[in-house]
Design a protein around this motif. Structure first.
Motif, PDB file in Angstrom:
ATOM      1  N   TYR A   1       0.847  -1.200   0.000  1.00  0.00           N
ATOM      2  CA  TYR A   1       0.000   0.000   0.000  1.00  0.00           C
ATOM      3  C   TYR A   1       0.881   1.249   0.000  1.00  0.00           C
ATOM      4  O   TYR A   1       2.072   1.204   0.320  1.00  0.00           O
ATOM      5  N   ALA A   2       0.279   2.370  -0.373  1.00  0.00           N
ATOM      6  CA  ALA A   2       0.935   3.676  -0.327  1.00  0.00           C
ATOM      7  C   ALA A   2      -0.128   4.707   0.006  1.00  0.00           C
ATOM      8  O   ALA A   2      -1.318   4.507  -0.265  1.00  0.00           O
ATOM      9  N   GLY A   3       0.295   5.817   0.611  1.00  0.00           N
ATOM     10  CA  GLY A   3      -0.696   6.803   0.987  1.00  0.00           C
ATOM     11  C   GLY A   3      -0.086   8.145   1.349  1.00  0.00           C
ATOM     12  O   GLY A   3       1.129   8.350   1.311  1.00  0.00           O
ATOM     13  N   ALA A   4      -0.970   9.075   1.712  1.00  0.00           N
ATOM     14  CA  ALA A   4      -0.579  10.418   2.132  1.00  0.00           C
ATOM     15  C   ALA A   4      -1.520  10.862   3.242  1.00  0.00           C
ATOM     16  O   ALA A   4      -2.680  10.450   3.299  1.00  0.00           O
ATOM     17  N   SER A   5      -1.008  11.706   4.138  1.00  0.00           N
ATOM     18  CA  SER A   5      -1.828  12.199   5.247  1.00  0.00           C
ATOM     19  C   SER A   5      -1.525  13.659   5.515  1.00  0.00           C
ATOM     20  O   SER A   5      -0.432  14.150   5.222  1.00  0.00           O
ATOM     21  N   LEU A   6      -2.500  14.335   6.078  1.00  0.00           N
ATOM     22  CA  LEU A   6      -2.367  15.722   6.518  1.00  0.00           C
ATOM     23  C   LEU A   6      -2.765  15.802   7.985  1.00  0.00           C
ATOM     24  O   LEU A   6      -3.678  15.114   8.423  1.00  0.00           O
ATOM     25  N   GLY A   7      -2.068  16.653   8.737  1.00  0.00           N
ATOM     26  CA  GLY A   7      -2.384  16.761  10.157  1.00  0.00           C
ATOM     27  C   GLY A   7      -1.721  17.962  10.772  1.00  0.00           C
ATOM     28  O   GLY A   7      -1.363  18.934  10.093  1.00  0.00           O
ATOM     29  N   ALA A   8      -1.535  17.897  12.084  1.00  0.00           N
ATOM     30  CA  ALA A   8      -0.917  18.982  12.839  1.00  0.00           C
ATOM     31  C   ALA A   8       0.054  18.386  13.840  1.00  0.00           C
ATOM     32  O   ALA A   8      -0.137  17.269  14.320  1.00  0.00           O
ATOM     33  N   GLY A   9       1.120  19.137  14.162  1.00  0.00           N
ATOM     34  CA  GLY A   9       2.135  18.643  15.077  1.00  0.00           C
ATOM     35  C   GLY A   9       2.516  19.665  16.127  1.00  0.00           C
ATOM     36  O   GLY A   9       2.402  20.883  15.916  1.00  0.00           O
ATOM     37  N   TRP A  10       2.952  19.162  17.265  1.00  0.00           N
ATOM     38  CA  TRP A  10       3.422  19.980  18.386  1.00  0.00           C
ATOM     39  C   TRP A  10       4.776  19.433  18.833  1.00  0.00           C
ATOM     40  O   TRP A  10       5.030  18.234  18.716  1.00  0.00           O
TER      41      TRP A  10
ATOM     42  N   GLY B   1       5.609  21.210  14.801  1.00  0.00           N
ATOM     43  CA  GLY B   1       5.436  22.303  15.737  1.00  0.00           C
ATOM     44  C   GLY B   1       6.623  23.250  15.809  1.00  0.00           C
ATOM     45  O   GLY B   1       7.710  22.977  15.319  1.00  0.00           O
ATOM     46  N   ASN B   2       6.390  24.378  16.449  1.00  0.00           N
ATOM     47  CA  ASN B   2       7.426  25.386  16.670  1.00  0.00           C
ATOM     48  C   ASN B   2       7.363  25.775  18.138  1.00  0.00           C
ATOM     49  O   ASN B   2       6.454  26.466  18.574  1.00  0.00           O
ATOM     50  N   ALA B   3       8.326  25.288  18.931  1.00  0.00           N
ATOM     51  CA  ALA B   3       8.314  25.528  20.366  1.00  0.00           C
ATOM     52  C   ALA B   3       9.129  26.767  20.706  1.00  0.00           C
ATOM     53  O   ALA B   3      10.241  26.955  20.206  1.00  0.00           O
ATOM     54  N   GLN B   4       8.572  27.600  21.563  1.00  0.00           N
ATOM     55  CA  GLN B   4       9.262  28.805  21.998  1.00  0.00           C
ATOM     56  C   GLN B   4      10.172  28.498  23.187  1.00  0.00           C
ATOM     57  O   GLN B   4       9.890  27.611  23.993  1.00  0.00           O
ATOM     58  N   LEU B   5      11.261  29.258  23.287  1.00  0.00           N
ATOM     59  CA  LEU B   5      12.185  29.105  24.396  1.00  0.00           C
ATOM     60  C   LEU B   5      11.741  30.040  25.515  1.00  0.00           C
ATOM     61  O   LEU B   5      11.690  31.262  25.333  1.00  0.00           O
ATOM     62  N   LEU B   6      11.385  29.461  26.654  1.00  0.00           N
ATOM     63  CA  LEU B   6      10.955  30.249  27.805  1.00  0.00           C
ATOM     64  C   LEU B   6      12.114  30.343  28.790  1.00  0.00           C
ATOM     65  O   LEU B   6      12.650  29.331  29.241  1.00  0.00           O
ATOM     66  N   ALA B   7      12.523  31.565  29.139  1.00  0.00           N
ATOM     67  CA  ALA B   7      13.651  31.745  30.042  1.00  0.00           C
ATOM     68  C   ALA B   7      13.605  33.142  30.641  1.00  0.00           C
ATOM     69  O   ALA B   7      12.849  34.006  30.198  1.00  0.00           O
TER      70      ALA B   7
ATOM     71  N   SER C   1       0.715   9.921  16.813  1.00  0.00           N
ATOM     72  CA  SER C   1       2.079   9.459  17.047  1.00  0.00           C
ATOM     73  C   SER C   1       2.783  10.370  18.041  1.00  0.00           C
ATOM     74  O   SER C   1       2.482  11.566  18.142  1.00  0.00           O
ATOM     75  N   SER C   2       3.723   9.780  18.758  1.00  0.00           N
ATOM     76  CA  SER C   2       4.590  10.520  19.680  1.00  0.00           C
ATOM     77  C   SER C   2       6.020  10.097  19.413  1.00  0.00           C
ATOM     78  O   SER C   2       6.309   8.896  19.301  1.00  0.00           O
ATOM     79  N   SER C   3       6.911  11.060  19.286  1.00  0.00           N
ATOM     80  CA  SER C   3       8.307  10.780  18.938  1.00  0.00           C
ATOM     81  C   SER C   3       9.232  11.571  19.845  1.00  0.00           C
ATOM     82  O   SER C   3       8.860  12.611  20.392  1.00  0.00           O
ATOM     83  N   GLU C   4      10.449  11.074  19.981  1.00  0.00           N
ATOM     84  CA  GLU C   4      11.446  11.773  20.793  1.00  0.00           C
ATOM     85  C   GLU C   4      12.797  11.739  20.098  1.00  0.00           C
ATOM     86  O   GLU C   4      13.216  10.702  19.579  1.00  0.00           O
ATOM     87  N   SER C   5      13.455  12.883  20.090  1.00  0.00           N
ATOM     88  CA  SER C   5      14.793  13.012  19.519  1.00  0.00           C
ATOM     89  C   SER C   5      15.640  13.865  20.458  1.00  0.00           C
ATOM     90  O   SER C   5      15.121  14.696  21.204  1.00  0.00           O
TER      91      SER C   5
ATOM     92  N   VAL D   1      10.296  16.255  22.384  1.00  0.00           N
ATOM     93  CA  VAL D   1       9.161  15.350  22.198  1.00  0.00           C
ATOM     94  C   VAL D   1       8.216  15.949  21.161  1.00  0.00           C
ATOM     95  O   VAL D   1       7.780  17.092  21.305  1.00  0.00           O
ATOM     96  N   SER D   2       7.946  15.186  20.114  1.00  0.00           N
ATOM     97  CA  SER D   2       7.035  15.621  19.052  1.00  0.00           C
ATOM     98  C   SER D   2       5.758  14.788  19.111  1.00  0.00           C
ATOM     99  O   SER D   2       5.819  13.572  19.302  1.00  0.00           O
ATOM    100  N   GLN D   3       4.619  15.433  18.942  1.00  0.00           N
ATOM    101  CA  GLN D   3       3.331  14.737  18.889  1.00  0.00           C
ATOM    102  C   GLN D   3       2.561  15.216  17.673  1.00  0.00           C
ATOM    103  O   GLN D   3       2.673  16.380  17.275  1.00  0.00           O
ATOM    104  N   SER D   4       1.786  14.328  17.103  1.00  0.00           N
ATOM    105  CA  SER D   4       1.033  14.704  15.903  1.00  0.00           C
ATOM    106  C   SER D   4      -0.236  13.867  15.786  1.00  0.00           C
ATOM    107  O   SER D   4      -0.308  12.745  16.282  1.00  0.00           O
ATOM    108  N   GLY D   5      -1.219  14.432  15.115  1.00  0.00           N
ATOM    109  CA  GLY D   5      -2.443  13.742  14.754  1.00  0.00           C
ATOM    110  C   GLY D   5      -2.729  13.994  13.281  1.00  0.00           C
ATOM    111  O   GLY D   5      -2.474  15.094  12.779  1.00  0.00           O
TER     112      GLY D   5
END
Length: 232
Positions: free
Chosen positions: A44-53, A110-116, A198-202, A220-224
């Motif tokens: 199979y092959a496919g494509a998806s659209l979603g959002a990530g944090w 996603g685009n995470a801001q640096l809080l300091a 999905s949840s990922s970590e790098s 940590v990245s999360q997406s739906g």
């Protein structure tokens, strides 16, 4: 009694004539059309659209000569769109259980801001990622399958931080892992609909800049997503 013999003779004659006539057989009933075979095994092959944090809660920034500044990258609820292309193959293990391999690539997240404190600002952004997964699925009904997956992931991150003490930036590709799950539904014999989380970590590497150094941290990245699949 004569009429009895006449009737018998007529019946015998009719039977003989009927026996000589060609037999007209009714055409065989058409073969029943088999319902479209629905199965989860195959390519199979496919494509998806979603959002990530993304979020990196263990990040620490240090500034010199002002000493250590505690800081971390955190998502502020601003999810970013992402798109993924993927392909794979499923094998049937039993009547209802399947195993598969899948590989894909994702653009955007996603685009995470640096809080300091002390006026330090910055962000960590996921540019793209690629992954290879092992999938295990169960099909309680011929048109629905639920699955989970786990695998390895490569992620391209861009980091930056700036303040009165200086600035630092970095772009790197980092290994990590990914886990998640989802559901697929058959729309037609060769088309499926997928919903997935999905949840990922790098690991983000340490960065040395001008007056500022960013220590390594786990992002940590999360997406739906929702996707469309074509089977072969």
């Amino acid at each position: 009694m004569k009429w009895v013999f006449l009737v018998a003779a007529a019946l015998a004659s009719s039977a003989a004539v009927a026996a000589d006539l060609p037999v007209r057989r009714s055409p065989p009933p058409p073969e029943p059309t088999a319902a479209a075979k629905i199965g989860w095994a195959g390519a199979y092959a496919g494509a998806s659209l979603g959002a990530g944090w993304i979020r990196a809660p263990q990040g620490v920034a240090t500034a010199s000569p002002f000493g250590a500044i505690s800081a971390f990258y955190v998502d502020e609820g601003s999810a970013r769109p992402q798109a993924r292309l993927f392909g794979g193959y499923n094998w049937r293990l039993t009547q209802a259980f399947y195993a598969g391999l899948e590989a894909g690539g994702t653009v955007g997240s996603g685009n995470a801001q640096l809080l300091a404190g002390r006026g330090l600002q910055g962000h960590a952004r996921e540019a793209w990622s690629g992954d290879a997964r092992v999938r295990l699925g169960v099909s309680p009904h011929e048109s629905v399958m639920f699955y989970g997956f786990g695998g390895a992931r490569l992620t391209s991150f861009r980091q930056s931080a700036s303040g009165a003490a200086g600035f630092a930036s970095n772009a790197s590709v980092n290994p990590g892992w990914t886990i998640g799950g989802g559901a697929e539904a058959q729309i037609t014999q060769h088309v499926r609909l997928r919903a997935e989380y999905s949840s990922s970590e790098s690991k983000l590497p340490s960065t040395v800049g001008v007056g500022i150094g960013l220590k390594s941290t786990n992002a940590v990245s999360q997406s739906g997503s929702l996707g469309l699949i074509v089977t072969y």
